[in-house]
Design a protein around this motif. Structure first.
Motif, PDB file in Angstrom:
ATOM      1  N   LEU A 207       0.978  -1.335   0.078  1.00 14.59           N
ATOM      2  CA  LEU A 207      -0.110  -0.167   0.133  1.00 14.59           C
ATOM      3  C   LEU A 207       0.860   1.330  -0.163  1.00 14.59           C
ATOM      4  CD1 LEU A 207      -2.687  -1.055   2.666  1.00 14.59           C
ATOM      5  CD2 LEU A 207      -3.107  -0.834   0.261  1.00 14.59           C
ATOM      6  N   MET A 208       2.118   1.122   0.531  1.00 14.96           N
ATOM      7  CA  MET A 208       2.946   2.184   0.578  1.00 14.96           C
ATOM      8  C   MET A 208       4.002   2.431  -0.660  1.00 14.96           C
ATOM      9  SD  MET A 208       4.147   2.389   4.608  1.00 14.96           S
ATOM     10  CE  MET A 208       5.117   3.712   4.530  1.00 14.96           C
ATOM     11  N   SER A 209       3.233   2.374  -2.004  1.00 20.61           N
ATOM     12  CA  SER A 209       3.945   2.408  -3.033  1.00 20.61           C
ATOM     13  C   SER A 209       4.247   3.804  -3.782  1.00 20.61           C
ATOM     14  CB  SER A 209       3.056   1.499  -4.106  1.00 20.61           C
ATOM     15  OG  SER A 209       3.332   0.106  -3.869  1.00 20.61           O
ATOM     16  N   ALA A 210       5.191   4.112  -4.495  1.00 18.89           N
ATOM     17  CA  ALA A 210       5.604   5.298  -5.124  1.00 18.89           C
ATOM     18  C   ALA A 210       5.649   5.350  -6.525  1.00 18.89           C
ATOM     19  CB  ALA A 210       6.557   6.003  -4.345  1.00 18.89           C
ATOM     20  N   PRO A 211       4.883   6.090  -6.974  1.00 18.06           N
ATOM     21  CA  PRO A 211       5.278   6.160  -8.813  1.00 18.06           C
ATOM     22  C   PRO A 211       6.657   6.251  -9.051  1.00 18.06           C
ATOM     23  CG  PRO A 211       4.262   8.140  -7.881  1.00 18.06           C
ATOM     24  CD  PRO A 211       4.392   7.262  -6.811  1.00 18.06           C
ATOM     25  N   LEU A 212       6.897   5.712 -10.177  1.00 14.38           N
ATOM     26  CA  LEU A 212       8.399   5.963 -10.764  1.00 14.38           C
ATOM     27  C   LEU A 212       8.402   7.127 -11.414  1.00 14.38           C
ATOM     28  CD1 LEU A 212       9.323   2.190 -11.966  1.00 14.38           C
ATOM     29  CD2 LEU A 212       9.743   3.434  -9.915  1.00 14.38           C
ATOM     30  N   SER A 213       9.692   7.759 -11.682  1.00 14.79           N
ATOM     31  CA  SER A 213       9.956   8.834 -12.669  1.00 14.79           C
ATOM     32  C   SER A 213       9.356   8.375 -14.182  1.00 14.79           C
ATOM     33  CB  SER A 213      11.215   9.555 -12.336  1.00 14.79           C
ATOM     34  OG  SER A 213      12.084   8.550 -12.870  1.00 14.79           O
ATOM     35  N   LYS A 214       9.452   9.611 -15.055  1.00 12.64           N
ATOM     36  CA  LYS A 214       8.961   9.363 -16.415  1.00 12.64           C
ATOM     37  C   LYS A 214      10.095   8.493 -17.252  1.00 12.64           C
ATOM     38  CE  LYS A 214       5.420  12.085 -17.623  1.00 12.64           C
ATOM     39  NZ  LYS A 214       5.177  12.693 -16.632  1.00 12.64           N
ATOM     40  N   ASP A 215      11.523   8.743 -17.028  1.00 15.21           N
ATOM     41  CA  ASP A 215      12.462   7.907 -17.514  1.00 15.21           C
ATOM     42  C   ASP A 215      12.410   6.348 -17.099  1.00 15.21           C
ATOM     43  OD1 ASP A 215      13.177   9.053 -15.180  1.00 15.21           O
ATOM     44  OD2 ASP A 215      15.411   8.996 -15.896  1.00 15.21           O
ATOM     45  N   LEU A 216      12.477   6.162 -15.698  1.00 15.26           N
ATOM     46  CA  LEU A 216      12.403   4.900 -15.223  1.00 15.26           C
ATOM     47  C   LEU A 216      11.100   4.085 -15.629  1.00 15.26           C
ATOM     48  CD1 LEU A 216      13.433   5.529 -11.532  1.00 15.26           C
ATOM     49  CD2 LEU A 216      14.706   4.351 -13.240  1.00 15.26           C
ATOM     50  N   ARG A 217       9.811   4.765 -15.887  1.00 17.76           N
ATOM     51  CA  ARG A 217       8.731   4.366 -16.282  1.00 17.76           C
ATOM     52  C   ARG A 217       8.984   3.706 -17.691  1.00 17.76           C
ATOM     53  NH1 ARG A 217       3.448   7.703 -15.820  1.00 17.76           N
ATOM     54  NH2 ARG A 217       4.243   8.112 -13.728  1.00 17.76           N
ATOM     55  N   ALA A 218       9.515   4.568 -18.320  1.00 20.47           N
ATOM     56  CA  ALA A 218       9.899   4.235 -19.915  1.00 20.47           C
ATOM     57  C   ALA A 218      10.754   2.874 -20.028  1.00 20.47           C
ATOM     58  CB  ALA A 218      10.464   5.265 -20.836  1.00 20.47           C
ATOM     59  N   LYS A 219      11.859   2.831 -19.016  1.00 22.14           N
ATOM     60  CA  LYS A 219      12.803   1.778 -18.957  1.00 22.14           C
ATOM     61  C   LYS A 219      12.174   0.553 -18.523  1.00 22.14           C
ATOM     62  CE  LYS A 219      17.411   0.938 -16.928  1.00 22.14           C
ATOM     63  NZ  LYS A 219      18.530   1.354 -15.939  1.00 22.14           N
ATOM     64  N   TYR A 220      11.554   0.606 -17.586  1.00 21.37           N
ATOM     65  CA  TYR A 220      10.968  -0.635 -16.831  1.00 21.37           C
ATOM     66  C   TYR A 220       9.521  -1.058 -17.232  1.00 21.37           C
ATOM     67  CZ  TYR A 220      15.366  -0.431 -14.166  1.00 21.37           C
ATOM     68  OH  TYR A 220      16.548  -0.366 -13.706  1.00 21.37           O
ATOM     69  N   ASN A 221       8.757  -0.099 -17.913  1.00 22.44           N
ATOM     70  CA  ASN A 221       7.386  -0.214 -18.314  1.00 22.44           C
ATOM     71  C   ASN A 221       6.606  -0.666 -16.960  1.00 22.44           C
ATOM     72  OD1 ASN A 221       7.491   0.113 -21.119  1.00 22.44           O
ATOM     73  ND2 ASN A 221       8.689  -1.950 -21.042  1.00 22.44           N
ATOM     74  N   VAL A 222       6.893  -0.235 -15.769  1.00 23.09           N
ATOM     75  CA  VAL A 222       6.161  -0.332 -14.678  1.00 23.09           C
ATOM     76  C   VAL A 222       6.087   1.113 -14.270  1.00 23.09           C
ATOM     77  CG1 VAL A 222       6.561  -0.884 -12.137  1.00 23.09           C
ATOM     78  CG2 VAL A 222       7.602  -2.521 -13.978  1.00 23.09           C
ATOM     79  N   ARG A 223       4.785   1.255 -13.551  1.00 22.09           N
ATOM     80  CA  ARG A 223       4.260   2.568 -12.980  1.00 22.09           C
ATOM     81  C   ARG A 223       4.473   2.945 -11.637  1.00 22.09           C
ATOM     82  NH1 ARG A 223       0.876   5.815 -15.509  1.00 22.09           N
ATOM     83  NH2 ARG A 223      -0.247   7.458 -14.141  1.00 22.09           N
ATOM     84  N   SER A 224       4.494   1.959 -10.582  1.00 22.36           N
ATOM     85  CA  SER A 224       4.898   2.357  -9.289  1.00 22.36           C
ATOM     86  C   SER A 224       5.446   1.030  -8.738  1.00 22.36           C
ATOM     87  CB  SER A 224       3.730   2.613  -8.426  1.00 22.36           C
ATOM     88  OG  SER A 224       2.562   1.535  -8.674  1.00 22.36           O
ATOM     89  N   LEU A 225       6.183   1.179  -7.613  1.00 18.81           N
ATOM     90  CA  LEU A 225       6.751   0.327  -6.928  1.00 18.81           C
ATOM     91  C   LEU A 225       6.647   0.597  -5.389  1.00 18.81           C
ATOM     92  CD1 LEU A 225      10.409  -0.324  -8.403  1.00 18.81           C
ATOM     93  CD2 LEU A 225       8.472  -2.072  -8.264  1.00 18.81           C
ATOM     94  N   PRO A 226       6.571  -0.686  -4.537  1.00 21.80           N
ATOM     95  CA  PRO A 226       6.627  -0.287  -2.863  1.00 21.80           C
ATOM     96  C   PRO A 226       8.048   0.287  -2.931  1.00 21.80           C
ATOM     97  CG  PRO A 226       5.820  -2.697  -3.604  1.00 21.80           C
ATOM     98  CD  PRO A 226       6.395  -2.011  -4.578  1.00 21.80           C
TER      99      PRO A 226
END
Length: 136
Positions: free
Chosen positions: A29-48
């Motif tokens: 539940l305590m997840s945070a969104p990834l920055s735009k470049d990390l989101r493009a690199k890993y195709n993942v929106r958020s991580l704990p």
């Protein structure tokens, strides 16, 4: 219409489940969104969020501050970040708690478990049944 018969749509039950959640569920539940470049690199929106991730604060009094996460305080639903502190009347400095949804992860601390999680969450990879071309 209700999607799942096993999950309640009651506001009261949802809030109770959230605020009395055990630690292993609070992690997710305590997840945070990834920055735009990390989101493009890993195709993942958020991580704990975890201890040595680097973040930028996006909301509140301390917005646009960068720093490394020093503590993930699951009991209080907050994270503590380097150099985000205040001075008490007696001169002692105390960290200020920031909610993880109000930060953006800019650098991930990668270990084998985190890499496996990113691979699992990758949305670009097709999941499901094999086709005839895959089996040849």
């Amino acid at each position: 219409m209700k999607q799942k018969s096993t999950v309640s749509s009651s506001r009261r039950k949802s809030r109770k489940a959230y605020f009395t959640a055990p630690s292993h569920i609070r992690r997710k539940l305590m997840s945070a969104p990834l920055s735009k470049d990390l989101r493009a690199k890993y195709n993942v929106r958020s991580l704990p969020i975890r201890r040595d991730d680097e973040v930028i604060i996006c909301r509140g009094h301390f917005h646009d501050r960068e720093g490394k996460v020093t503590t993930v305080y699951r009991k209080k639903w907050r994270i503590h970040i380097e150099r985000v502190t205040r001075d008490k009347a007696n001169g002692q400095t105390v960290p200020i708690g920031i909610h993880p949804s109000k930060v953006v992860i800019t650098k991930i601390r990668l270990d084998k478990d985190r890499k496996a999680l990113l691979e699992r969450k990758n949305r670009a990879v097709k999941k499901g049944k094999y086709t005839e071309t895959d089996t040849k």
